[in-house]
Design a protein around this motif. Sequence first.
Motif, PDB file in Angstrom:
ATOM      1  N   ASP A 120      64.071  32.983  17.415  1.00  0.00           N
ATOM      2  CA  ASP A 120      64.618  32.163  18.491  1.00  0.00           C
ATOM      3  C   ASP A 120      63.828  30.865  18.635  1.00  0.00           C
ATOM      4  OD1 ASP A 120      66.315  34.271  18.970  1.00  0.00           O
ATOM      5  OD2 ASP A 120      65.537  34.723  20.969  1.00  0.00           O
ATOM      6  N   ALA A 121      64.519  29.819  19.067  1.00  0.00           N
ATOM      7  CA  ALA A 121      63.876  28.565  19.445  1.00  0.00           C
ATOM      8  C   ALA A 121      63.841  28.504  20.964  1.00  0.00           C
ATOM      9  CB  ALA A 121      64.648  27.373  18.904  1.00  0.00           C
ATOM     10  N   LEU A 122      62.710  28.101  21.494  1.00  0.00           N
ATOM     11  CA  LEU A 122      62.599  27.846  22.925  1.00  0.00           C
ATOM     12  C   LEU A 122      62.822  26.355  23.146  1.00  0.00           C
ATOM     13  CD1 LEU A 122      59.438  29.975  23.740  1.00  0.00           C
ATOM     14  CD2 LEU A 122      61.850  30.648  23.816  1.00  0.00           C
ATOM     15  N   LEU A 123      63.627  26.027  24.137  1.00  0.00           N
ATOM     16  CA  LEU A 123      63.862  24.638  24.503  1.00  0.00           C
ATOM     17  C   LEU A 123      62.855  24.273  25.584  1.00  0.00           C
ATOM     18  CD1 LEU A 123      67.731  24.844  24.770  1.00  0.00           C
ATOM     19  CD2 LEU A 123      66.370  24.133  22.816  1.00  0.00           C
ATOM     20  N   LEU A 124      62.118  23.210  25.354  1.00  0.00           N
ATOM     21  CA  LEU A 124      61.103  22.764  26.299  1.00  0.00           C
ATOM     22  C   LEU A 124      61.416  21.346  26.738  1.00  0.00           C
ATOM     23  CD1 LEU A 124      57.846  23.970  24.477  1.00  0.00           C
ATOM     24  CD2 LEU A 124      59.333  25.255  26.019  1.00  0.00           C
ATOM     25  N   ALA A 125      61.001  21.009  27.939  1.00  0.00           N
ATOM     26  CA  ALA A 125      61.231  19.661  28.468  1.00  0.00           C
ATOM     27  C   ALA A 125      60.002  19.189  29.230  1.00  0.00           C
ATOM     28  CB  ALA A 125      62.446  19.651  29.392  1.00  0.00           C
ATOM     29  N   LEU A 126      59.802  17.902  29.200  1.00  0.00           N
ATOM     30  CA  LEU A 126      58.743  17.239  29.956  1.00  0.00           C
ATOM     31  C   LEU A 126      59.389  16.091  30.707  1.00  0.00           C
ATOM     32  CD1 LEU A 126      55.692  16.723  30.546  1.00  0.00           C
ATOM     33  CD2 LEU A 126      55.729  15.201  28.543  1.00  0.00           C
ATOM     34  N   PHE A 132      54.910  20.481  29.166  1.00  0.00           N
ATOM     35  CA  PHE A 132      56.278  20.913  28.883  1.00  0.00           C
ATOM     36  C   PHE A 132      56.543  22.268  29.529  1.00  0.00           C
ATOM     37  CE2 PHE A 132      55.853  17.750  25.607  1.00  0.00           C
ATOM     38  CZ  PHE A 132      57.140  17.296  25.384  1.00  0.00           C
ATOM     39  N   VAL A 133      57.781  22.459  29.971  1.00  0.00           N
ATOM     40  CA  VAL A 133      58.199  23.744  30.538  1.00  0.00           C
ATOM     41  C   VAL A 133      59.448  24.228  29.800  1.00  0.00           C
ATOM     42  CG1 VAL A 133      57.223  23.285  32.833  1.00  0.00           C
ATOM     43  CG2 VAL A 133      59.597  22.685  32.356  1.00  0.00           C
ATOM     44  N   GLU A 134      59.582  25.542  29.736  1.00  0.00           N
ATOM     45  CA  GLU A 134      60.730  26.132  29.060  1.00  0.00           C
ATOM     46  C   GLU A 134      61.987  25.954  29.899  1.00  0.00           C
ATOM     47  OE1 GLU A 134      62.186  30.490  27.423  1.00  0.00           O
ATOM     48  OE2 GLU A 134      60.035  30.126  27.669  1.00  0.00           O
ATOM     49  N   THR A 135      63.051  25.492  29.234  1.00  0.00           N
ATOM     50  CA  THR A 135      64.313  25.272  29.940  1.00  0.00           C
ATOM     51  C   THR A 135      65.478  26.039  29.334  1.00  0.00           C
ATOM     52  OG1 THR A 135      64.793  23.307  28.611  1.00  0.00           O
ATOM     53  CG2 THR A 135      63.619  22.961  30.701  1.00  0.00           C
ATOM     54  N   PHE A 193      62.428  16.215  25.248  1.00  0.00           N
ATOM     55  CA  PHE A 193      62.822  17.574  24.888  1.00  0.00           C
ATOM     56  C   PHE A 193      62.273  17.934  23.519  1.00  0.00           C
ATOM     57  CE2 PHE A 193      66.125  15.958  27.683  1.00  0.00           C
ATOM     58  CZ  PHE A 193      66.312  17.007  28.557  1.00  0.00           C
ATOM     59  N   LEU A 194      62.215  19.217  23.244  1.00  0.00           N
ATOM     60  CA  LEU A 194      61.881  19.709  21.917  1.00  0.00           C
ATOM     61  C   LEU A 194      62.312  21.158  21.798  1.00  0.00           C
ATOM     62  CD1 LEU A 194      59.119  21.752  21.790  1.00  0.00           C
ATOM     63  CD2 LEU A 194      58.163  19.663  22.722  1.00  0.00           C
ATOM     64  N   GLU A 195      62.329  21.637  20.555  1.00  0.00           N
ATOM     65  CA  GLU A 195      62.557  23.049  20.257  1.00  0.00           C
ATOM     66  C   GLU A 195      61.341  23.548  19.520  1.00  0.00           C
ATOM     67  OE1 GLU A 195      65.786  21.860  18.078  1.00  0.00           O
ATOM     68  OE2 GLU A 195      67.291  22.250  19.613  1.00  0.00           O
ATOM     69  N   VAL A 196      60.890  24.750  19.852  1.00  0.00           N
ATOM     70  CA  VAL A 196      59.736  25.351  19.192  1.00  0.00           C
ATOM     71  C   VAL A 196      60.046  26.823  18.937  1.00  0.00           C
ATOM     72  CG1 VAL A 196      58.534  25.895  21.367  1.00  0.00           C
ATOM     73  CG2 VAL A 196      57.215  25.616  19.262  1.00  0.00           C
ATOM     74  N   ALA A 197      59.603  27.317  17.795  1.00  0.00           N
ATOM     75  CA  ALA A 197      59.832  28.721  17.475  1.00  0.00           C
ATOM     76  C   ALA A 197      59.096  29.606  18.467  1.00  0.00           C
ATOM     77  CB  ALA A 197      59.369  29.030  16.058  1.00  0.00           C
ATOM     78  N   GLU A 198      59.782  30.628  18.924  1.00  0.00           N
ATOM     79  CA  GLU A 198      59.188  31.529  19.908  1.00  0.00           C
ATOM     80  C   GLU A 198      57.892  32.153  19.401  1.00  0.00           C
ATOM     81  OE1 GLU A 198      60.788  34.901  22.954  1.00  0.00           O
ATOM     82  OE2 GLU A 198      61.535  34.997  20.892  1.00  0.00           O
TER      83      GLU A 198
END
Length: 146
Positions: free
Chosen positions: A133-139, A114-117, A95-100
Amino acid sequence: MSATDHAAQAARLACLHAEAFDRPWNAQAFSDLLDQPGVFAAEAPDGFILMRAVGDEAEILTLAVRPTARRHGLGARLVGEGVAGASVLGVDRVFLEVAEDNAAARSLYRRVGFVETGRRPRYYVRNDGTMQDALLLALNLTARLP
């Protein structure tokens, strides 16, 4: 790792982080993180990835690439090394968080799978006080996410 090596690593990471981010973490923050179980880094002269593995999940805590070294594949290589290291530890999902508004990072993470979750509204504070906003991504390492 000796205390001297640990302090030197924390200082290196802090210096690189300061070059890569407007609101960098200091050496003490990196030292504190590196002291935690499951936290590991993959380093290169111009960047690093810092991750935490717990059970079958891992989180990318930060990925930093020196601005002069960007757009040459180092970020993708570091993500690959970090994910490979996590996989060896038995991780199934990262998982990670990235700025929109961080288009370059979002593109990198999308390219490596990674896909947005999800989303964390107003998670990041910019130097001018604005919120992002932070987007939550997962792989998923064992099967593709939907």
